[in-house]
Design a protein around this motif. Sequence first.
Motif, mmCIF file in Angstrom:
data_model
loop_
_atom_site.group_PDB
_atom_site.id
_atom_site.type_symbol
_atom_site.label_atom_id
_atom_site.label_comp_id
_atom_site.label_asym_id
_atom_site.label_seq_id
_atom_site.Cartn_x
_atom_site.Cartn_y
_atom_site.Cartn_z
ATOM 1 N N ARG A 124 16.382 -1.986 -15.260
ATOM 2 C CA ARG A 124 16.710 -2.044 -13.846
ATOM 3 C C ARG A 124 15.433 -2.132 -13.004
ATOM 4 N N PRO A 125 15.570 -2.695 -11.786
ATOM 5 C CA PRO A 125 14.423 -2.718 -10.873
ATOM 6 C C PRO A 125 14.300 -1.367 -10.184
ATOM 7 N N MET A 126 13.072 -0.965 -9.897
ATOM 8 C CA MET A 126 12.832 0.310 -9.246
ATOM 9 C C MET A 126 11.758 0.152 -8.175
ATOM 10 N N THR A 127 11.794 1.052 -7.200
ATOM 11 C CA THR A 127 10.698 1.193 -6.248
ATOM 12 C C THR A 127 10.012 2.518 -6.535
ATOM 13 N N ARG A 128 8.735 2.468 -6.850
ATOM 14 C CA ARG A 128 7.976 3.671 -7.181
ATOM 15 C C ARG A 128 6.916 3.900 -6.100
ATOM 16 N N TYR A 129 6.673 5.169 -5.805
ATOM 17 C CA TYR A 129 5.619 5.523 -4.863
ATOM 18 C C TYR A 129 4.389 5.988 -5.645
ATOM 19 N N TYR A 130 3.230 5.814 -5.031
ATOM 20 C CA TYR A 130 1.981 6.073 -5.756
ATOM 21 C C TYR A 130 1.871 7.521 -6.224
ATOM 22 N N SER A 131 2.570 8.432 -5.538
ATOM 23 C CA SER A 131 2.544 9.837 -5.955
ATOM 24 C C SER A 131 3.215 10.038 -7.314
ATOM 25 N N ARG A 133 0.817 -1.218 0.000
ATOM 26 C CA ARG A 133 0.000 0.000 0.000
ATOM 27 C C ARG A 133 0.847 1.264 0.000
ATOM 28 N N SER A 134 2.154 1.129 0.188
ATOM 29 C CA SER A 134 3.008 2.314 0.226
ATOM 30 C C SER A 134 3.880 2.467 -1.018
ATOM 31 N N SER A 135 4.185 1.366 -1.711
ATOM 32 C CA SER A 135 5.094 1.469 -2.849
ATOM 33 C C SER A 135 4.871 0.318 -3.824
ATOM 34 N N VAL A 136 5.458 0.471 -5.013
ATOM 35 C CA VAL A 136 5.323 -0.515 -6.083
ATOM 36 C C VAL A 136 6.715 -0.873 -6.580
ATOM 37 N N GLN A 137 6.990 -2.176 -6.722
ATOM 38 C CA GLN A 137 8.260 -2.627 -7.273
ATOM 39 C C GLN A 137 8.074 -2.914 -8.757
ATOM 40 N N THR A 138 9.018 -2.461 -9.559
ATOM 41 C CA THR A 138 8.905 -2.598 -11.008
ATOM 42 C C THR A 138 10.228 -3.014 -11.619
#
Length: 504
Positions: free
Chosen positions: A486-493, A471-476
Amino acid sequence: MAYGYVDEHRLYLERSGAAARDITAFVGDLTATDDITALSVELTGTQLISEWDKYVPKIALAPGDKLRLRNEAAGADVFVGQLVKVGLDGALTAYDRGWYLGRSGIILQCSGMAADEAIRAACSKAGVGVASVVSLPTKISEVWLGDAVSDIIADILERCSAETGKEYQARMSPEGLVVRELPTAEIRAFHKPAANLAAFNITWALGQVSGEDSIAELYNAVVLAAEDNGKVYRGAQASNAASIAKYGFLQYVESVTENPGTAQLGQMVRTLLAQKDRVGRTRTVSEIWGCDEVTSGTVLGFNSPAFGIAGRHRVTRVVHHYGGAGHTMELEITALDEPRAADSTDKVSVWGLPDTIGAGSSGTSGGNGSAASFVSVARSQLGYKESPGNINKYGAWAGNNGVAWCVYFVCWCAAQCGAPIPTNYGYVGDMSAYFQARGKYRTVSSGYIPQAGDLMIQGDRHIGIVTGATRSSVQTIEGNCSDSVRPMTRYYSEISGFCTPWAA
């Protein structure tokens, strides 16, 4: 504890090759801020600068200088860290070693590694020592490429919490990183104002109290689910009918990546509902006498119903002020003893999960058109870098090399495994429009939590493949990200919405 001594805080400057120097008299407004969500403590102050006064030493503090704040009366260090910023006006900002964990990006690959060992490995790569880590048997299988160590640790602990139903905290101590299960037992915090006066419990004397009661974080239904080979399975569900009737239906879905077994699923879903089906009560105490033993995560007991505070409260943020009127604090606290949101009439259903959950995939390309094979293909491309001028194999495959290629990367991965995704697009807007027209697009504002294989959309600018989410972030995994895959961590904002190719 502080009932045996009067505070005597001294600030020392430590430089290589020189004896520690007491600079307490030349630094004012000394403040230490400790937040439960941060790995490091921030120390701020203002050094006395007077170029024309010959009696004021020219200390010339500079970034990189080591500072040690010590309570001599207690015989203990309160802060050990380095100056990060020094202003021309004398403003100082320092952080302990936890600061490096938020700044250092690392490459870490875990395959079935116990969570506590994964945390130790991450810290080792950043050159930061570990004092202690609570046993965390949760198995971690993940690749992080360039992520900050603090983000990796937060991700690992979030997965552990989902499996165990317990809360964990990572924070830096003078001896190294400490990872612990958040305590529930209260401590007795004292302040001794003078040598000839008795120490008193600080919770007896409160400054101005403010706060709120809120259901913004309340959930009265919880589902544990997992994705396997393109299908979603509900492993367990719990709900409170009385709470739903009172506050409306508020459901929390937790994704699990390993099959813990039927009994454990039942325990997990009961624990999560008990934690989340509560009205949140937070309070701020603007001024209270200081005690060094009060750090973020500790629990204090209050008995001041007239101020709206009674029972056990966890400290989520503490700001220590040294000097002036003496050692004082500002506290942000959250109640631990609040009852359930409504009469507990929990209904629990446990169905279990397939044995294949968490078994992983042996292939690195090809597949059967499933979300799992799509993600597997994307993982096999991690580390690929373009040549100068946007030259890359995905653009060449699409017949349009030398341009932005994030969409071509998605199309290429889909083509390798037969995923239900168009393979002839090169523009983000076209891809999102395709799924919108078919009712398979979810905006961030809808509250949708994406599943592995969904497509993360950032307006018309960028696209990525979802590998997991909370609920706080998305892994892509993203193509054309810093000229590579590359892998990234994205936030819903940062995100507009998600394409959902496998949605019913």
